[in-house]
Design a protein around this motif. Structure first.
Motif, PDB file in Angstrom:
ATOM      1  N   PHE A   1       0.767  -1.243   0.000  1.00  0.00           N
ATOM      2  CA  PHE A   1       0.000   0.000   0.000  1.00  0.00           C
ATOM      3  C   PHE A   1       0.802   1.300   0.000  1.00  0.00           C
ATOM      4  N   VAL A   2       2.092   1.278   0.248  1.00  0.00           N
ATOM      5  CA  VAL A   2       2.874   2.508   0.215  1.00  0.00           C
ATOM      6  C   VAL A   2       3.057   2.918  -1.241  1.00  0.00           C
ATOM      7  N   GLN A   3       3.032   4.217  -1.512  1.00  0.00           N
ATOM      8  CA  GLN A   3       3.202   4.674  -2.887  1.00  0.00           C
ATOM      9  C   GLN A   3       4.443   4.011  -3.486  1.00  0.00           C
ATOM     10  N   ALA A   4       4.265   3.423  -4.632  1.00  0.00           N
ATOM     11  CA  ALA A   4       5.337   2.639  -5.256  1.00  0.00           C
ATOM     12  C   ALA A   4       6.604   3.457  -5.466  1.00  0.00           C
ATOM     13  N   ILE A   5       6.453   4.714  -5.744  1.00  0.00           N
ATOM     14  CA  ILE A   5       7.618   5.537  -6.020  1.00  0.00           C
ATOM     15  C   ILE A   5       8.526   5.664  -4.794  1.00  0.00           C
ATOM     16  N   TRP A   6       7.992   5.451  -3.597  1.00  0.00           N
ATOM     17  CA  TRP A   6       8.780   5.548  -2.364  1.00  0.00           C
ATOM     18  C   TRP A   6       9.436   4.227  -1.996  1.00  0.00           C
ATOM     19  N   GLU A   7       9.086   3.173  -2.675  1.00  0.00           N
ATOM     20  CA  GLU A   7       9.613   1.855  -2.340  1.00  0.00           C
ATOM     21  C   GLU A   7      11.037   1.663  -2.863  1.00  0.00           C
ATOM     22  N   GLN A   8      11.845   0.990  -2.094  1.00  0.00           N
ATOM     23  CA  GLN A   8      13.188   0.609  -2.505  1.00  0.00           C
ATOM     24  C   GLN A   8      13.106  -0.801  -3.095  1.00  0.00           C
ATOM     25  N   PRO A   9      13.553  -1.011  -4.317  1.00  0.00           N
ATOM     26  CA  PRO A   9      13.382  -2.308  -4.982  1.00  0.00           C
ATOM     27  C   PRO A   9      13.846  -3.516  -4.168  1.00  0.00           C
ATOM     28  N   LYS A  10      15.010  -3.428  -3.523  1.00  0.00           N
ATOM     29  CA  LYS A  10      15.490  -4.609  -2.790  1.00  0.00           C
ATOM     30  C   LYS A  10      14.591  -4.931  -1.602  1.00  0.00           C
ATOM     31  N   TYR A  11      13.999  -3.915  -0.977  1.00  0.00           N
ATOM     32  CA  TYR A  11      13.092  -4.156   0.143  1.00  0.00           C
ATOM     33  C   TYR A  11      11.742  -4.685  -0.333  1.00  0.00           C
ATOM     34  N   VAL A  12      11.334  -4.243  -1.512  1.00  0.00           N
ATOM     35  CA  VAL A  12      10.103  -4.772  -2.102  1.00  0.00           C
ATOM     36  C   VAL A  12      10.251  -6.276  -2.328  1.00  0.00           C
ATOM     37  N   LEU A  13      11.369  -6.672  -2.934  1.00  0.00           N
ATOM     38  CA  LEU A  13      11.595  -8.100  -3.196  1.00  0.00           C
ATOM     39  C   LEU A  13      11.640  -8.900  -1.903  1.00  0.00           C
ATOM     40  N   SER A  14      12.281  -8.370  -0.902  1.00  0.00           N
ATOM     41  CA  SER A  14      12.351  -9.052   0.388  1.00  0.00           C
ATOM     42  C   SER A  14      10.957  -9.227   0.984  1.00  0.00           C
ATOM     43  N   SER A  15      10.154  -8.179   0.912  1.00  0.00           N
ATOM     44  CA  SER A  15       8.806  -8.242   1.462  1.00  0.00           C
ATOM     45  C   SER A  15       7.922  -9.214   0.692  1.00  0.00           C
ATOM     46  N   VAL A  16       8.036  -9.210  -0.631  1.00  0.00           N
ATOM     47  CA  VAL A  16       7.252 -10.132  -1.458  1.00  0.00           C
ATOM     48  C   VAL A  16       7.661 -11.576  -1.156  1.00  0.00           C
ATOM     49  N   GLU A  17       8.947 -11.806  -0.957  1.00  0.00           N
ATOM     50  CA  GLU A  17       9.423 -13.152  -0.608  1.00  0.00           C
ATOM     51  C   GLU A  17       8.847 -13.596   0.735  1.00  0.00           C
ATOM     52  N   LYS A  18       8.786 -12.704   1.696  1.00  0.00           N
ATOM     53  CA  LYS A  18       8.205 -13.036   3.008  1.00  0.00           C
ATOM     54  C   LYS A  18       6.711 -13.308   2.879  1.00  0.00           C
ATOM     55  N   MET A  19       6.021 -12.529   2.063  1.00  0.00           N
ATOM     56  CA  MET A  19       4.586 -12.775   1.841  1.00  0.00           C
ATOM     57  C   MET A  19       4.373 -14.155   1.230  1.00  0.00           C
ATOM     58  N   ARG A  20       5.224 -14.499   0.293  1.00  0.00           N
ATOM     59  CA  ARG A  20       5.137 -15.817  -0.350  1.00  0.00           C
ATOM     60  C   ARG A  20       5.280 -16.926   0.686  1.00  0.00           C
ATOM     61  N   GLY A  21       6.208 -16.754   1.623  1.00  0.00           N
ATOM     62  CA  GLY A  21       6.381 -17.730   2.692  1.00  0.00           C
ATOM     63  C   GLY A  21       5.165 -17.799   3.606  1.00  0.00           C
ATOM     64  N   GLU A  22       4.590 -16.640   3.938  1.00  0.00           N
ATOM     65  CA  GLU A  22       3.383 -16.608   4.770  1.00  0.00           C
ATOM     66  C   GLU A  22       2.232 -17.324   4.070  1.00  0.00           C
ATOM     67  N   LEU A  23       2.109 -17.103   2.775  1.00  0.00           N
ATOM     68  CA  LEU A  23       1.038 -17.754   2.013  1.00  0.00           C
ATOM     69  C   LEU A  23       1.229 -19.262   1.964  1.00  0.00           C
ATOM     70  N   THR A  24       2.461 -19.710   1.786  1.00  0.00           N
ATOM     71  CA  THR A  24       2.736 -21.146   1.789  1.00  0.00           C
ATOM     72  C   THR A  24       2.382 -21.750   3.139  1.00  0.00           C
ATOM     73  N   GLY A  25       2.760 -21.082   4.220  1.00  0.00           N
ATOM     74  CA  GLY A  25       2.412 -21.548   5.561  1.00  0.00           C
ATOM     75  C   GLY A  25       0.911 -21.618   5.771  1.00  0.00           C
ATOM     76  N   THR A  26       0.200 -20.644   5.240  1.00  0.00           N
ATOM     77  CA  THR A  26      -1.266 -20.632   5.362  1.00  0.00           C
ATOM     78  C   THR A  26      -1.873 -21.786   4.588  1.00  0.00           C
ATOM     79  N   ILE A  27      -1.394 -22.023   3.384  1.00  0.00           N
ATOM     80  CA  ILE A  27      -1.914 -23.121   2.560  1.00  0.00           C
ATOM     81  C   ILE A  27      -1.730 -24.454   3.277  1.00  0.00           C
ATOM     82  N   LYS A  28      -0.616 -24.631   3.950  1.00  0.00           N
ATOM     83  CA  LYS A  28      -0.348 -25.876   4.671  1.00  0.00           C
ATOM     84  C   LYS A  28      -1.355 -26.122   5.792  1.00  0.00           C
TER      85      LYS A  28
END
Length: 172
Positions: free
Chosen positions: A54-81
């Motif tokens: 939800f933060v304006q994309a222009i304020w996002e730092q690419p490496k932190y975006v990737l890190s956050s998306v990777e963590k979300m992916r892990g949370e989703l996998t845990g939820t699916i399990k």
């Protein structure tokens, strides 16, 4: 009807804590899925703290975006399990996880490292911002579905990724 609904939810939560049953000396052990509303609430609570959504994309730092998306992916996998195979919640989580995976596949570490953190105008930056918008749209659709299905209120920031309400035509 509200009190009946609360009792049904409590019984589902109670059922999810049972580990097995024994009748006339014959036992059977199983681990049913958790009450889905609880699982969804926990997932959405975690998403409420994911600035990448939800933060304006222009304020996002690419490496932190990737890190956050990777963590979300892990949370989703845990939820699916934690869910049953045929669960509509699991299907929504798989859709979100797939969107995260596609985003991660598009942007490997080298591409992100080469991007200007201030988001100077270049093709990689434009592609990154478009893909981030697509990721947010996909996740927003699934969050809207889950929040509606389980009657879960969302924080204002997370609600900002939901699809817009359809405009009503005054002529009708």
């Amino acid at each position: 009807m509200s009190s009946v609904r609360k009792k049904a939810l409590k019984s589902k939560e109670l059922l999810s804590r049972l580990g097995g049953v024994s009748v006339l000396g014959v036992g059977m052990s199983f681990k049913p899925t958790e009450a889905e509303r609880t699982v969804v609430r926990e997932l959405l609570t975690g998403f409420e703290d994911r600035r990448v959504l939800f933060v304006q994309a222009i304020w996002e730092q690419p490496k932190y975006v990737l890190s956050s998306v990777e963590k979300m992916r892990g949370e989703l996998t845990g939820t699916i399990k934690r869910l049953g195979e045929d669960s509509p919640t699991a299907a929504a989580c798989r859709t979100m996880r797939g969107a995260c995976r596609d985003f991660m596949t598009e942007f490997d570490g080298d591409k992100v490292t080469d991007m200007d953190p201030a988001f100077g105008k270049n093709r990689d930056t434009e592609n990154f911002l478009m893909r981030l918008g697509a990721l947010r749209a996909t996740i927003g659709q699934q969050i809207a579905l889950l929040a509606h299905m389980y009657e879960i209120d969302l924080e204002e920031q997370l609600a900002s990724v939901l699809p817009p309400l359809p405009e009503l035509d005054d002529k009708a």
